[in-house]
Design a protein around this motif. Structure first.
Motif, PDB file in Angstrom:
ATOM      1  N   LEU A  17       9.659   0.503   2.261  1.00 19.74           N
ATOM      2  CA  LEU A  17       8.269   0.292   2.480  1.00 19.74           C
ATOM      3  C   LEU A  17       7.315  -0.043   0.805  1.00 19.74           C
ATOM      4  O   LEU A  17       6.498  -0.794   1.578  1.00 19.74           O
ATOM      5  N   ASN A  18       7.742   0.336  -0.727  1.00 19.84           N
ATOM      6  CA  ASN A  18       7.049  -0.035  -1.450  1.00 19.84           C
ATOM      7  C   ASN A  18       6.815  -2.311  -1.514  1.00 19.84           C
ATOM      8  O   ASN A  18       5.966  -2.369  -1.753  1.00 19.84           O
ATOM      9  N   ARG A  19       8.381  -2.466  -1.693  1.00 18.38           N
ATOM     10  CA  ARG A  19       8.227  -4.197  -1.362  1.00 18.38           C
ATOM     11  C   ARG A  19       7.028  -4.587  -0.482  1.00 18.38           C
ATOM     12  O   ARG A  19       6.463  -5.575  -0.445  1.00 18.38           O
ATOM     13  N   ALA A  20       7.347  -4.069   1.089  1.00 12.69           N
ATOM     14  CA  ALA A  20       6.220  -4.817   2.092  1.00 12.69           C
ATOM     15  C   ALA A  20       4.364  -4.428   0.904  1.00 12.69           C
ATOM     16  O   ALA A  20       3.784  -5.484   1.723  1.00 12.69           O
ATOM     17  N   ALA A  21       4.467  -3.088   0.800  1.00 13.15           N
ATOM     18  CA  ALA A  21       2.907  -3.098   0.485  1.00 13.15           C
ATOM     19  C   ALA A  21       2.609  -4.019  -0.901  1.00 13.15           C
ATOM     20  O   ALA A  21       1.598  -4.753  -0.654  1.00 13.15           O
ATOM     21  N   LYS A  22       3.821  -4.173  -1.756  1.00 10.43           N
ATOM     22  CA  LYS A  22       3.552  -4.302  -2.828  1.00 10.43           C
ATOM     23  C   LYS A  22       2.933  -5.867  -2.581  1.00 10.43           C
ATOM     24  O   LYS A  22       1.730  -7.130  -2.571  1.00 10.43           O
ATOM     25  N   ALA A  23       3.689  -6.939  -2.344  1.00  9.86           N
ATOM     26  CA  ALA A  23       3.397  -7.769  -1.609  1.00  9.86           C
ATOM     27  C   ALA A  23       2.743  -8.600  -0.688  1.00  9.86           C
ATOM     28  O   ALA A  23       1.562  -9.334  -1.017  1.00  9.86           O
ATOM     29  N   HIS A  24       2.162  -7.732   0.293  1.00  8.93           N
ATOM     30  CA  HIS A  24       0.452  -7.743   0.899  1.00  8.93           C
ATOM     31  C   HIS A  24      -0.525  -7.582  -0.191  1.00  8.93           C
ATOM     32  O   HIS A  24      -0.960  -8.482  -0.470  1.00  8.93           O
ATOM     33  N   ALA A  25      -0.250  -6.609  -1.369  1.00 10.51           N
ATOM     34  CA  ALA A  25      -1.294  -6.315  -2.214  1.00 10.51           C
ATOM     35  C   ALA A  25      -1.578  -7.798  -3.182  1.00 10.51           C
ATOM     36  O   ALA A  25      -2.417  -8.109  -3.420  1.00 10.51           O
ATOM     37  N   VAL A  44       1.700  -6.195   9.630  1.00  5.24           N
ATOM     38  CA  VAL A  44       2.590  -5.185   8.745  1.00  5.24           C
ATOM     39  C   VAL A  44       3.612  -5.698   9.419  1.00  5.24           C
ATOM     40  O   VAL A  44       4.525  -4.617   8.897  1.00  5.24           O
ATOM     41  N   ILE A  45       4.004  -5.476  10.738  1.00  7.42           N
ATOM     42  CA  ILE A  45       4.867  -4.477  11.255  1.00  7.42           C
ATOM     43  C   ILE A  45       6.250  -6.000  10.749  1.00  7.42           C
ATOM     44  O   ILE A  45       6.911  -5.831  10.369  1.00  7.42           O
ATOM     45  N   ASN A  46       5.047  -6.962  10.654  1.00  4.92           N
ATOM     46  CA  ASN A  46       6.226  -8.444   9.886  1.00  4.92           C
ATOM     47  C   ASN A  46       6.230  -8.349   8.905  1.00  4.92           C
ATOM     48  O   ASN A  46       7.192  -8.580   8.738  1.00  4.92           O
ATOM     49  N   ARG A  47       5.579  -7.815   8.368  1.00  8.12           N
ATOM     50  CA  ARG A  47       5.878  -7.117   6.581  1.00  8.12           C
ATOM     51  C   ARG A  47       7.200  -6.611   6.729  1.00  8.12           C
ATOM     52  O   ARG A  47       8.579  -6.463   5.289  1.00  8.12           O
ATOM     53  N   VAL A  48       6.724  -4.714   7.531  1.00  7.35           N
ATOM     54  CA  VAL A  48       8.011  -4.363   6.681  1.00  7.35           C
ATOM     55  C   VAL A  48       9.317  -4.767   7.904  1.00  7.35           C
ATOM     56  O   VAL A  48      10.493  -4.370   7.024  1.00  7.35           O
ATOM     57  N   VAL A 104      -2.812  -0.895  -0.898  1.00  7.47           N
ATOM     58  CA  VAL A 104      -2.390  -0.406   0.668  1.00  7.47           C
ATOM     59  C   VAL A 104      -1.086   0.583   0.586  1.00  7.47           C
ATOM     60  O   VAL A 104      -0.190   0.564  -0.437  1.00  7.47           O
ATOM     61  N   LEU A 105      -1.719   0.723   1.778  1.00  5.47           N
ATOM     62  CA  LEU A 105      -0.240   2.093   2.361  1.00  5.47           C
ATOM     63  C   LEU A 105      -0.108   2.043   3.264  1.00  5.47           C
ATOM     64  O   LEU A 105      -1.191   1.435   4.363  1.00  5.47           O
ATOM     65  N   VAL A 106       1.320   2.225   3.235  1.00  8.20           N
ATOM     66  CA  VAL A 106       2.546   1.772   4.868  1.00  8.20           C
ATOM     67  C   VAL A 106       3.147   2.862   5.363  1.00  8.20           C
ATOM     68  O   VAL A 106       3.394   3.677   3.914  1.00  8.20           O
ATOM     69  N   LEU A 107       2.783   3.664   6.222  1.00  5.42           N
ATOM     70  CA  LEU A 107       3.014   4.343   6.644  1.00  5.42           C
ATOM     71  C   LEU A 107       4.380   4.282   8.041  1.00  5.42           C
ATOM     72  O   LEU A 107       3.468   3.640   8.325  1.00  5.42           O
ATOM     73  N   HIS A 108       5.448   4.819   7.455  1.00  5.06           N
ATOM     74  CA  HIS A 108       6.592   4.768   8.887  1.00  5.06           C
ATOM     75  C   HIS A 108       7.277   5.582   9.380  1.00  5.06           C
ATOM     76  O   HIS A 108       7.249   6.662   8.721  1.00  5.06           O
TER      77      HIS A 108
END
Length: 111
Positions: A17-25, A44-48, A104-108
């Motif tokens: 999730l860090n990779r997804a959040a960091k890539a978006h930021a 977010v669903i695509n990035r995760v 960016v915060l991603v919760l899963h």
């Protein structure tokens, strides 16, 4: 994050999730936009999913302009929608990333 959730199960930090959040930021800063949807249409669903996390339930909070995690956390907890996401016990994993002053915060989680 865990302190705010009270009696809910503890959230686990996720490297993926860090990779997804960091890539978006990083992308928001590099392309000078602020949105849950990238200029290319990625959500977010695509990035995760792109970092290999099976998606059942996922949500993203974004913030910009705050200089500290405390400021971001306060602002999100002061917003009904952001607070609801952060306190929802359906989420089990999270990660927060920052680039410059874009957060960016991603919760899963899963049902």
């Amino acid at each position: 994050m865990n302190d705010a959730q009270g009696n809910a199960p503890r959230l686990r930090q996720s490297v993926a999730l860090n990779r997804a959040a960091k890539a978006h930021a990083d992308d928001m800063v590099a392309r000078n936009y602020f949105s849950h949807v990238s200029p290319a249409g990625s959500r977010v669903i695509n990035r995760v999913g792109a970092v290999g996390v099976p998606v059942c339930v996922v949500v993203e909070n974004i913030a910009q302009g705050q200089s500290t995690w405390s400021d971001v956390f306060y602002d999100w907890m002061s917003s009904a929608g952001h607070r609801k996401s952060m306190l929802n016990s359906i989420y089990h994993n999270y990660r927060i990333a920052v680039t410059n002053d874009t957060w960016v915060l991603v919760l899963h989680g899963s049902y």
